[in-house]
Scaffold this motif. Structure first.
Motif, PDB file in Angstrom:
ATOM      1  N   ARG A 240       0.781  -1.229  -0.391  1.00  0.00           N
ATOM      2  CA  ARG A 240      -0.188  -0.205  -0.052  1.00  0.00           C
ATOM      3  C   ARG A 240       0.430   1.018   0.136  1.00  0.00           C
ATOM      4  N   ARG A 241       2.111   1.206   0.659  1.00  0.00           N
ATOM      5  CA  ARG A 241       2.678   2.253   0.793  1.00  0.00           C
ATOM      6  C   ARG A 241       3.344   2.231  -0.734  1.00  0.00           C
ATOM      7  N   VAL A 242       3.701   1.728  -0.837  1.00  0.00           N
ATOM      8  CA  VAL A 242       4.617   1.717  -2.603  1.00  0.00           C
ATOM      9  C   VAL A 242       3.401   2.319  -3.133  1.00  0.00           C
ATOM     10  N   ALA A 243       2.373   1.690  -3.668  1.00  0.00           N
ATOM     11  CA  ALA A 243       1.269   2.280  -4.471  1.00  0.00           C
ATOM     12  C   ALA A 243       0.048   3.800  -4.224  1.00  0.00           C
ATOM     13  N   LYS A 244       0.715   3.976  -3.038  1.00  0.00           N
ATOM     14  CA  LYS A 244       0.932   5.590  -2.385  1.00  0.00           C
ATOM     15  C   LYS A 244       1.767   6.882  -3.124  1.00  0.00           C
ATOM     16  N   GLN A 245       3.200   5.280  -3.200  1.00  0.00           N
ATOM     17  CA  GLN A 245       4.150   6.364  -3.553  1.00  0.00           C
ATOM     18  C   GLN A 245       4.313   7.000  -5.191  1.00  0.00           C
ATOM     19  N   ARG A 246       3.957   5.874  -6.090  1.00  0.00           N
ATOM     20  CA  ARG A 246       3.187   5.720  -7.245  1.00  0.00           C
ATOM     21  C   ARG A 246       2.334   6.138  -8.126  1.00  0.00           C
ATOM     22  N   GLY A 247       1.600   7.131  -6.727  1.00  0.00           N
ATOM     23  CA  GLY A 247       0.263   7.531  -7.384  1.00  0.00           C
ATOM     24  C   GLY A 247      -0.719   7.184  -7.607  1.00  0.00           C
ATOM     25  N   LEU A 248      -0.739   5.481  -7.203  1.00  0.00           N
ATOM     26  CA  LEU A 248      -1.947   5.003  -7.686  1.00  0.00           C
ATOM     27  C   LEU A 248      -3.438   5.087  -5.533  1.00  0.00           C
ATOM     28  N   SER A 249      -4.553   4.569  -6.756  1.00  0.00           N
ATOM     29  CA  SER A 249      -5.776   4.931  -5.336  1.00  0.00           C
ATOM     30  C   SER A 249      -5.284   3.663  -4.782  1.00  0.00           C
ATOM     31  N   VAL A 250      -5.560   3.058  -3.595  1.00  0.00           N
ATOM     32  CA  VAL A 250      -4.803   1.799  -2.976  1.00  0.00           C
ATOM     33  C   VAL A 250      -6.774   1.791  -2.378  1.00  0.00           C
ATOM     34  N   THR A 251      -7.492   0.706  -1.614  1.00  0.00           N
ATOM     35  CA  THR A 251      -7.639   0.304  -0.937  1.00  0.00           C
ATOM     36  C   THR A 251      -7.570  -1.879  -0.630  1.00  0.00           C
ATOM     37  N   GLY A 252      -8.557  -1.593   0.770  1.00  0.00           N
ATOM     38  CA  GLY A 252      -7.671  -3.031   0.954  1.00  0.00           C
ATOM     39  C   GLY A 252      -9.330  -4.125   1.558  1.00  0.00           C
ATOM     40  N   THR A 253      -9.651  -5.267   1.725  1.00  0.00           N
ATOM     41  CA  THR A 253     -10.950  -5.665   1.575  1.00  0.00           C
ATOM     42  C   THR A 253     -11.178  -4.801   2.471  1.00  0.00           C
ATOM     43  N   ILE A 254     -10.672  -3.827   3.723  1.00  0.00           N
ATOM     44  CA  ILE A 254     -11.930  -3.118   4.389  1.00  0.00           C
ATOM     45  C   ILE A 254     -12.219  -2.236   3.916  1.00  0.00           C
ATOM     46  N   GLY A 255     -11.646  -1.851   3.046  1.00  0.00           N
ATOM     47  CA  GLY A 255     -12.132  -0.651   1.945  1.00  0.00           C
ATOM     48  C   GLY A 255     -12.919  -0.985   0.986  1.00  0.00           C
ATOM     49  N   VAL A 256     -13.352  -2.203   0.522  1.00  0.00           N
ATOM     50  CA  VAL A 256     -14.359  -3.020   0.000  1.00  0.00           C
ATOM     51  C   VAL A 256     -15.550  -3.028   0.144  1.00  0.00           C
ATOM     52  N   LEU A 257     -15.112  -3.234   2.060  1.00  0.00           N
ATOM     53  CA  LEU A 257     -16.528  -3.597   2.563  1.00  0.00           C
ATOM     54  C   LEU A 257     -17.263  -2.812   2.818  1.00  0.00           C
TER      55      LEU A 257
END
Length: 160
Positions: free
Chosen positions: A102-119
């Motif tokens: 998730r940290r790397v995704a944010k560094q790359r400018g990606l929007s990120v969520t996880g299982t909890i975010g989906v719920l």
């Protein structure tokens, strides 16, 4: 378009909620390394993922080697391919639970969520009736979240 990593697929499969991904997001793609990780195990949750993928015609994609080489090797294969594919395909969202990923995704400018975010998104869109019930099920399935985060989410949705 959304790219999904292994952990969210496994957890959502364990709690019978894979369909939320295709309900919430128009296009879902799975990296080849993620699908390989799923196929490496013969369990009810992995079979559910294979069946869901087949029914929903979810594509399995492989990112380029050039994209993979730009990502930290300490990430797992699934996380690396999910991030590389998300960058290459200009994904709207990458779904992964791994903190470093998730940290790397944010560094790359990606929007990120996880299982909890989906719920949470599913609850906000009224695709599930009770966030508490969904959270309790994913916790039982092996996902960890802090008690304070759990309580804050329930309070946000008036379920505390």
């Amino acid at each position: 378009m959304v790219v999904c990593d292994t952990s969210p697929l496994l957890i959502l499969a364990k709690v019978g909620r894979l369909q939320l991904l295709t309900t919430l997001y128009a296009t879902v793609e799975i990296p080849k390394a993620v699908f390989d990780e799923v196929n490496a195990r013969e369990q009810p949750d992995t079979e559910a993922i294979r069946q869901w993928r087949h029914r929903q015609d979810i594509p399995v994609q492989e990112p380029s080697d050039a994209s993979l080489h730009r990502l930290p090797e300490e990430l797992g294969d699934g996380e690396r391919e999910a991030l590389a594919l998300a960058v290459e395909r200009d994904a709207d969202l990458v779904v992964l639970d791994d903190q470093e990923g998730r940290r790397v995704a944010k560094q790359r400018g990606l929007s990120v969520t996880g299982t909890i975010g989906v719920l949470v998104e599913a609850r906000a869109a009224e695709h599930v009736d009770s966030l508490r019930g969904e959270l309790d099920r994913v916790l039982e399935a092996g996902l960890w979240i802090s008690e304070s985060f759990y309580e804050r989410l329930l309070q946000e949705f008036g379920e505390l």
